[in-house]
Motif scaffolding. Structure first.
Motif, PDB file in Angstrom:
ATOM      1  N   LEU A  21       0.852  -1.183   0.000  1.00 15.41           N
ATOM      2  CA  LEU A  21       0.000   0.000   0.000  1.00 15.41           C
ATOM      3  C   LEU A  21       0.888   1.233   0.000  1.00 15.41           C
ATOM      4  N   LEU A  22       0.725   2.045  -1.019  1.00 16.83           N
ATOM      5  CA  LEU A  22       1.491   3.284  -1.158  1.00 16.83           C
ATOM      6  C   LEU A  22       0.549   4.455  -0.932  1.00 16.83           C
ATOM      7  N   MET A  23       0.923   5.395  -0.064  1.00 14.68           N
ATOM      8  CA  MET A  23       0.049   6.530   0.234  1.00 14.68           C
ATOM      9  C   MET A  23       0.873   7.751   0.617  1.00 14.68           C
ATOM     10  N   PRO A  24       0.293   8.949   0.493  1.00 13.27           N
ATOM     11  CA  PRO A  24       0.997  10.152   0.897  1.00 13.27           C
ATOM     12  C   PRO A  24       0.569  10.612   2.280  1.00 13.27           C
ATOM     13  N   ALA A  25       1.398  11.419   2.894  1.00 17.15           N
ATOM     14  CA  ALA A  25       0.967  12.214   4.042  1.00 17.15           C
ATOM     15  C   ALA A  25       0.676  13.604   3.501  1.00 17.15           C
ATOM     16  N   VAL A  26      -0.325  14.258   4.032  1.00 14.61           N
ATOM     17  CA  VAL A  26      -0.585  15.648   3.632  1.00 14.61           C
ATOM     18  C   VAL A  26       0.400  16.493   4.424  1.00 14.61           C
ATOM     19  N   SER A  27       1.501  16.845   3.776  1.00 17.45           N
ATOM     20  CA  SER A  27       2.613  17.487   4.478  1.00 17.45           C
ATOM     21  C   SER A  27       3.117  18.686   3.694  1.00 17.45           C
ATOM     22  N   VAL A  28       4.175  19.319   4.191  1.00 15.66           N
ATOM     23  CA  VAL A  28       4.683  20.562   3.607  1.00 15.66           C
ATOM     24  C   VAL A  28       4.960  20.395   2.112  1.00 15.66           C
ATOM     25  N   GLY A  29       4.441  21.331   1.329  1.00 18.43           N
ATOM     26  CA  GLY A  29       4.658  21.321  -0.109  1.00 18.43           C
ATOM     27  C   GLY A  29       3.846  20.285  -0.862  1.00 18.43           C
ATOM     28  N   ASN A  30       3.033  19.499  -0.151  1.00 17.65           N
ATOM     29  CA  ASN A  30       2.231  18.433  -0.782  1.00 17.65           C
ATOM     30  C   ASN A  30       3.108  17.492  -1.621  1.00 17.65           C
ATOM     31  N   VAL A  31       4.350  17.297  -1.181  1.00 17.19           N
ATOM     32  CA  VAL A  31       5.317  16.531  -1.975  1.00 17.19           C
ATOM     33  C   VAL A  31       4.886  15.076  -2.134  1.00 17.19           C
ATOM     34  N   GLY A  32       4.408  14.464  -1.045  1.00 17.03           N
ATOM     35  CA  GLY A  32       3.971  13.077  -1.135  1.00 17.03           C
ATOM     36  C   GLY A  32       2.826  12.898  -2.107  1.00 17.03           C
ATOM     37  N   GLN A  33       1.871  13.817  -2.086  1.00 17.89           N
ATOM     38  CA  GLN A  33       0.716  13.722  -2.983  1.00 17.89           C
ATOM     39  C   GLN A  33       1.127  13.895  -4.445  1.00 17.89           C
ATOM     40  N   LEU A  34       2.060  14.802  -4.699  1.00 20.67           N
ATOM     41  CA  LEU A  34       2.550  14.997  -6.063  1.00 20.67           C
ATOM     42  C   LEU A  34       3.295  13.757  -6.552  1.00 20.67           C
ATOM     43  N   ALA A  35       4.085  13.151  -5.663  1.00 23.89           N
ATOM     44  CA  ALA A  35       4.820  11.941  -6.030  1.00 23.89           C
ATOM     45  C   ALA A  35       3.856  10.799  -6.342  1.00 23.89           C
ATOM     46  N   ILE A  36       2.778  10.690  -5.559  1.00 22.08           N
ATOM     47  CA  ILE A  36       1.763   9.662  -5.806  1.00 22.08           C
ATOM     48  C   ILE A  36       1.096   9.899  -7.170  1.00 22.08           C
ATOM     49  N   ASP A  37       0.849  11.162  -7.511  1.00 21.07           N
ATOM     50  CA  ASP A  37       0.294  11.496  -8.827  1.00 21.07           C
ATOM     51  C   ASP A  37       1.170  10.917  -9.941  1.00 21.07           C
ATOM     52  N   LEU A  38       2.476  11.066  -9.799  1.00 23.77           N
ATOM     53  CA  LEU A  38       3.405  10.566 -10.819  1.00 23.77           C
ATOM     54  C   LEU A  38       3.334   9.051 -10.933  1.00 23.77           C
TER      55      LEU A  38
END
Length: 268
Positions: A21-38
């Protein structure tokens, strides 16, 4: 809780036994969410359901991974689940911030789902404020990792082989008592709580994070997803002697509006 959708085949089974399971944390710069988008865009992952919760700010929008006019009008919400059985990968994408005081209920619901769906491990992509690093964290790479004891047994040696740096603990009371060390992830949102809860519940979890600042965080997202790829090998490098796969990640169509519309010509 996880709610399958019929169109993506999610209704057939919500059993992700052995999946990562791969998921982001809603954190500074939204970096995790952007990486998940990729990851979702590049691997062409199929939406199999959504994560129903009252812990996130409600939102709805168009399909962020639209490839043609036909699928651009599909709706997306604040927490959706994508799957790629060929790689034993399931992704939870979170698109809105948490409601105040809802971190812990979300953690409990999420980890309960992880256990019931029999996921083999959880990988959280996160970030932390670059300006709050201590002296030791200023040295070397801005990328760090954390492993729960259950996952440490399985992949700890691999992380050493990759020459990755573990997230350093910092003094609990700087200048007063430097011997007592604690885990501190400023700007990391739910990251620390999710990690400590996983440690106590015996859930195999890895946290990959990058120190960064708010702004144009697209380069940070590429750095973090390349860091992830060094371990999970989601895509192969076109060059045999290079680990940089930045040019191979597919930028989703929604990123065209990442910074809003351009300046109207009438201003000039």
């Amino acid at each position: 809780m996880f709610v399958p959708c019929e169109r993506g085949g999610g209704s057939a089974s919500s059993d992700f036994k052995g999946f990562t399971l791969l998921m982001p944390a809603v954190s500074v710069g939204n970096v995790g969410q952007l990486a998940i988008d990729l990851v979702i865009s590049t691997l062409g992952m199929t939406k199999v359901g959504y994560f129903y919760t009252d812990c996130l700010v409600p939102m709805v929008g168009n399909n962020p991974y639209a490839t043609a006019e036909e699928n651009s009008m599909e709706l997306s919400i604040n927490a959706e689940v994508y799957s790629l059985p060929s790689k034993k990968l399931v992704v939870l994408q979170i698109r809105s911030p948490f409601i105040k005081n809802k971190y812990r209920p979300f953690c409990q619901t999420l980890l309960s789902w992880v256990k019931s769906s029999k996921c083999a491990r959880v990988v959280v992509l996160s970030s932390s404020h670059a300006y709050q690093r201590d002296d030791e964290q200023l040295l070397g790479t801005p990328l760090r990792y954390l492993l729960t004891p259950d996952l440490e047994k399985a992949v700890g040696g691999l992380m050493q082989d990759l020459n990755w740096k573990e997230m350093e603990k910092v003094a609990a009371y700087p200048g007063i008592n430097d011997t007592e060390k604690v885990l501190h992830i400023p700007g990391g949102g739910i990251t620390k709580l999710l990690f400590t809860e996983s440690c106590s519940k015996g859930i195999p979890m890895a946290v990959l994070l990058k120190f960064c600042s708010e702004g144009d965080n697209i380069p940070d997202a590429f750095a973090l997803v390349n860091y992830l790829n060094e371990w999970l090998q989601l895509i192969k490098s076109e060059s045999n002697n290079s680990t940089d796969t930045s040019s191979q990640w597919k930028i989703p169509s929604s990123w065209r509006l990442l910074f809003g519309n351009g300046l109207p010509p009438a201003l000039f």
